[in-house]
Motif scaffolding. Sequence first.
Motif, PDB file in Angstrom:
ATOM      1  N   LYS A 101      20.913 -18.323  -3.246  1.00  0.00           N
ATOM      2  CA  LYS A 101      22.162 -19.261  -2.747  1.00  0.00           C
ATOM      3  C   LYS A 101      21.577 -19.815  -1.442  1.00  0.00           C
ATOM      4  O   LYS A 101      22.080 -20.920  -1.355  1.00  0.00           O
ATOM      5  CB  LYS A 101      23.232 -18.247  -2.377  1.00  0.00           C
ATOM      6  N   ARG A 149      21.987 -23.769  -0.956  1.00  0.00           N
ATOM      7  CA  ARG A 149      23.038 -24.292  -0.025  1.00  0.00           C
ATOM      8  C   ARG A 149      22.252 -25.142   1.320  1.00  0.00           C
ATOM      9  O   ARG A 149      22.353 -26.272   1.239  1.00  0.00           O
ATOM     10  CB  ARG A 149      23.680 -23.232   0.581  1.00  0.00           C
ATOM     11  N   HIS A 158      22.313 -29.327   1.752  1.00  0.00           N
ATOM     12  CA  HIS A 158      22.552 -29.917   2.900  1.00  0.00           C
ATOM     13  C   HIS A 158      21.483 -30.841   3.505  1.00  0.00           C
ATOM     14  O   HIS A 158      21.735 -31.987   3.888  1.00  0.00           O
ATOM     15  CB  HIS A 158      22.807 -29.005   3.894  1.00  0.00           C
ATOM     16  N   ARG A 164      15.975 -23.551   7.943  1.00  0.00           N
ATOM     17  CA  ARG A 164      17.319 -22.979   7.857  1.00  0.00           C
ATOM     18  C   ARG A 164      17.544 -21.934   7.079  1.00  0.00           C
ATOM     19  O   ARG A 164      18.342 -20.847   7.514  1.00  0.00           O
ATOM     20  CB  ARG A 164      18.396 -24.054   7.315  1.00  0.00           C
ATOM     21  N   ASP A 179      25.955 -25.318  13.136  1.00  0.00           N
ATOM     22  CA  ASP A 179      26.959 -25.744  12.075  1.00  0.00           C
ATOM     23  C   ASP A 179      26.713 -24.711  11.067  1.00  0.00           C
ATOM     24  O   ASP A 179      25.686 -24.952  10.479  1.00  0.00           O
ATOM     25  CB  ASP A 179      26.794 -27.004  11.558  1.00  0.00           C
ATOM     26  N   PRO A 180      27.446 -23.421  10.851  1.00  0.00           N
ATOM     27  CA  PRO A 180      26.894 -22.309  10.063  1.00  0.00           C
ATOM     28  C   PRO A 180      26.896 -23.061   8.612  1.00  0.00           C
ATOM     29  O   PRO A 180      25.997 -22.279   7.893  1.00  0.00           O
ATOM     30  CB  PRO A 180      28.134 -21.495  10.243  1.00  0.00           C
ATOM     31  N   GLY A 181      27.824 -23.624   8.199  1.00  0.00           N
ATOM     32  CA  GLY A 181      27.835 -24.270   6.682  1.00  0.00           C
ATOM     33  C   GLY A 181      26.473 -24.910   6.303  1.00  0.00           C
ATOM     34  O   GLY A 181      25.994 -24.605   5.359  1.00  0.00           O
ATOM     35  N   SER A 182      25.871 -25.601   7.276  1.00  0.00           N
ATOM     36  CA  SER A 182      24.919 -26.493   6.760  1.00  0.00           C
ATOM     37  C   SER A 182      23.529 -25.925   7.242  1.00  0.00           C
ATOM     38  O   SER A 182      22.520 -26.368   6.888  1.00  0.00           O
ATOM     39  CB  SER A 182      24.945 -27.959   7.348  1.00  0.00           C
TER      40      SER A 182
END
Length: 402
Positions: free
Chosen positions: A16, A20, A24, A112, A148-151
């Motif tokens: 995942k 993810r 990004h 990341r 930015d935790p999402g990206s």
Amino acid sequence: MSADARTDSPGLAVAKGIVRFGGHTLWEHLAPQRATSARDVPVRTKDVTREWLTAVLCHAHPGAAVESYDMEDVSSGTSSRWRATVTYNGAGREAGLPTELFAKTSRSWAQRLLLGMADVLTGEPGFYTHIRPHLDIEAPHGYHGAVDPGSGRSIALMEDIVATKGVTFCTPQTPISFDEMKNLLTSMATWHGRYWNDPELGRHDFLRKTPQTFVGNLAKFAGLKKRGDVGVQRAMAVMPDGIMAIHEDLYRALWRSLELAAQGPLTFLHGDSHIANVYKTRDGLLGFGDWQVVMRGTWAFDVSYTIATGLTVADRRSWERELLAFYLDRLAETGAAAPDFEAAWLSYRQQMFWSYFGWLLSIGRSAIQPKFQPDSISLGILERASNAILDLDTLGAVDSVS
């Protein structure tokens, strides 16, 4: 430690993460956006604007503003690094705002993935925001940190100590004297003592991990067992006779050692205090850089890592008992309840494993793992760490604790 960590099962989370973070980074390449407010998290030099620099550097000084800046990409490994020279208007100059800056960002999907799976994306931004202002030590000053935790985008903006202090970073080939190691241990005792059993450690998400959870995260992401098996073959020429015969036993004992590192009085840890993260200033002062892997745990995790990797095998053998006693005295001077020497000596011996397995992981790297350090550094540290494990009977020290 969970079975997954011991067997290095990467699991669904890694897959995942690849999707993810890869998605990004691809989108950012196709549709780049420049940073203009403090909420933005630029990861490339071309993302930075004068407005963003003004927002993050001048917010506490009304009227101050960045007038111009020059930027230079420096390197890319576990993070991407760039430096900037900034000029200000009159109000900024009068406020003495910093002009020589250094940034560490997570630009690539591999960075990341590694930093996110290891749970260290927030480490350096958190350190420079919440911890560094309270420590009187030789270390870079921080000016801004954001994630930015999402990206998976992250940035830590700090003092460019190469420009401001003329520093050079150490390697295993850098001679470290007895007094220089004492200076490093004095700094270490300062931050250990400041946060000894401090409830503040539990209030920050970036300090929720211990050595046990950190290495467990790496094991699941990077395949620590497999990479260690590869690494020990690649490093065999620099390691002493006898280490190969107990390699499997050492891996088993690593996990017990990490359990011990999360017990007893806990304090703030640098977490990655090896010699290649040590620098010397033009004035001869020694300090620690790279505060990305900060965590909480036993003091011995930091101390053993620094002594084992920072000294030649002969110097460590000659000096380590005296250095440990010196550290304990400095720790007691901070007001911390320092352990007695014999208990400390046992803990010191028990925490030697990561200086070995962490660098087997580095030299035994896989295709999806960013290169942590040049092989010359990995091999130099592995020679020292493997000798320390045998000299100190680290395996026996761990096995002696039920």
